[in-house]
Write a protein that holds these residues in place. Structure first.
Motif, PDB file in Angstrom:
ATOM      1  N   TYR A  16       0.844  -1.187   0.000  1.00 28.57           N
ATOM      2  CA  TYR A  16       0.000   0.000   0.000  1.00 28.57           C
ATOM      3  C   TYR A  16       0.881   1.239   0.000  1.00 28.57           C
ATOM      4  N   LYS A  17       0.441   2.272  -0.715  1.00 34.55           N
ATOM      5  CA  LYS A  17       1.206   3.507  -0.827  1.00 34.55           C
ATOM      6  C   LYS A  17       0.470   4.629  -0.107  1.00 34.55           C
ATOM      7  N   CYS A  18       1.217   5.427   0.640  1.00 35.17           N
ATOM      8  CA  CYS A  18       0.681   6.593   1.331  1.00 35.17           C
ATOM      9  C   CYS A  18       0.058   7.531   0.300  1.00 35.17           C
ATOM     10  N   THR A  19      -1.118   8.070   0.601  1.00 31.88           N
ATOM     11  CA  THR A  19      -1.796   8.962  -0.347  1.00 31.88           C
ATOM     12  C   THR A  19      -1.314  10.400  -0.264  1.00 31.88           C
ATOM     13  N   ASN A  20      -0.443  10.696   0.691  1.00 32.87           N
ATOM     14  CA  ASN A  20       0.154  12.027   0.777  1.00 32.87           C
ATOM     15  C   ASN A  20       1.110  12.158  -0.409  1.00 32.87           C
ATOM     16  N   SER A  22       3.359  14.190  -1.268  1.00 30.96           N
ATOM     17  CA  SER A  22       4.754  14.558  -1.015  1.00 30.96           C
ATOM     18  C   SER A  22       5.513  13.463  -0.268  1.00 30.96           C
ATOM     19  N   CYS A  23       4.837  12.375   0.105  1.00 34.46           N
ATOM     20  CA  CYS A  23       5.473  11.290   0.857  1.00 34.46           C
ATOM     21  C   CYS A  23       5.765  10.097  -0.050  1.00 34.46           C
ATOM     22  N   GLY A  24       4.717   9.370  -0.451  1.00 35.88           N
ATOM     23  CA  GLY A  24       4.873   8.226  -1.335  1.00 35.88           C
ATOM     24  C   GLY A  24       5.419   6.973  -0.677  1.00 35.88           C
ATOM     25  N   ASN A  25       5.503   6.948   0.661  1.00 36.63           N
ATOM     26  CA  ASN A  25       5.993   5.780   1.389  1.00 36.63           C
ATOM     27  C   ASN A  25       5.114   4.560   1.094  1.00 36.63           C
ATOM     28  N   GLU A  26       5.722   3.390   0.980  1.00 37.13           N
ATOM     29  CA  GLU A  26       4.974   2.151   0.769  1.00 37.13           C
ATOM     30  C   GLU A  26       5.117   1.258   1.986  1.00 37.13           C
ATOM     31  N   ILE A  27       4.010   0.587   2.342  1.00 37.29           N
ATOM     32  CA  ILE A  27       4.009  -0.337   3.473  1.00 37.29           C
ATOM     33  C   ILE A  27       3.399  -1.664   3.035  1.00 37.29           C
ATOM     34  N   THR A  28       3.736  -2.722   3.754  1.00 35.22           N
ATOM     35  CA  THR A  28       3.142  -4.029   3.520  1.00 35.22           C
ATOM     36  C   THR A  28       2.047  -4.239   4.551  1.00 35.22           C
ATOM     37  N   CYS A  29       0.861  -4.587   4.087  1.00 32.69           N
ATOM     38  CA  CYS A  29      -0.261  -4.855   4.982  1.00 32.69           C
ATOM     39  C   CYS A  29      -0.739  -6.291   4.761  1.00 32.69           C
ATOM     40  N   VAL A  30      -1.083  -6.961   5.850  1.00 36.69           N
ATOM     41  CA  VAL A  30      -1.526  -8.351   5.807  1.00 36.69           C
ATOM     42  C   VAL A  30      -3.014  -8.420   6.127  1.00 36.69           C
ATOM     43  N   LYS A  31      -3.746  -9.193   5.339  1.00 38.70           N
ATOM     44  CA  LYS A  31      -5.187  -9.356   5.520  1.00 38.70           C
ATOM     45  C   LYS A  31      -5.495  -9.720   6.969  1.00 38.70           C
ATOM     46  N   GLY A  32      -6.470  -9.030   7.552  1.00 41.67           N
ATOM     47  CA  GLY A  32      -6.915  -9.293   8.906  1.00 41.67           C
ATOM     48  C   GLY A  32      -6.224  -8.448   9.972  1.00 41.67           C
ATOM     49  N   ARG A  39       4.739   5.775   8.771  1.00 48.20           N
ATOM     50  CA  ARG A  39       5.891   6.063   9.640  1.00 48.20           C
ATOM     51  C   ARG A  39       6.693   7.255   9.155  1.00 48.20           C
ATOM     52  N   LYS A  40       6.543   7.579   7.881  1.00 48.37           N
ATOM     53  CA  LYS A  40       7.335   8.673   7.305  1.00 48.37           C
ATOM     54  C   LYS A  40       6.686  10.041   7.538  1.00 48.37           C
ATOM     55  N   CYS A  41       5.367  10.136   7.338  1.00 49.73           N
ATOM     56  CA  CYS A  41       4.714  11.448   7.433  1.00 49.73           C
ATOM     57  C   CYS A  41       3.538  11.500   8.403  1.00 49.73           C
ATOM     58  N   GLY A  42       3.089  10.338   8.902  1.00 48.60           N
ATOM     59  CA  GLY A  42       1.967  10.315   9.835  1.00 48.60           C
ATOM     60  C   GLY A  42       0.602  10.298   9.178  1.00 48.60           C
ATOM     61  N   ASN A  43       0.558  10.295   7.845  1.00 49.18           N
ATOM     62  CA  ASN A  43      -0.712  10.246   7.123  1.00 49.18           C
ATOM     63  C   ASN A  43      -1.491   8.999   7.526  1.00 49.18           C
TER      64      ASN A  43
END
Length: 53
Positions: A16-20, A22-32, A39-43
Motif C-alpha cells: 500500500y502507498k501513502c496517499t500524501n 509529497s510522501c509516497g511511502n509504501e508499506i506491507t499490509c496483511v489481511k486481517g 511512519r514517514k509522514c503520519g498520514n
C-alpha cells in the motif's frame, strides 16, 4: 479497491502507498491486521499498489 485508513482492518494483503503526494511511502499490509499510520509522514490513508496472497 477503495483507500484504507489507519485503524481499519486490511481486506486484501499487499503493498500500500501513502496517499500524501509529497510522501509516497509504501508499506506491507496483511489481511486481517490493522492498518498503521505512515511512519514517514503520519498520514492515515493508503491505496493498494500491488495485491499479494
Amino acid at each position: 479497491m477503495a483507500n484504507i485508513r489507519t485503524g481499519g482492518i486490511v481486506e486484501q494483503s499487499g503493498i500500500y502507498k501513502c496517499t500524501n503526494t509529497s510522501c509516497g511511502n509504501e508499506i506491507t499490509c496483511v489481511k486481517g491486521e490493522r492498518v498503521p499510520p505512515c511512519r514517514k509522514c503520519g498520514n492515515t490513508e493508503f491505496r493498494l499498489v500491488r495485491a499479494t496472497r
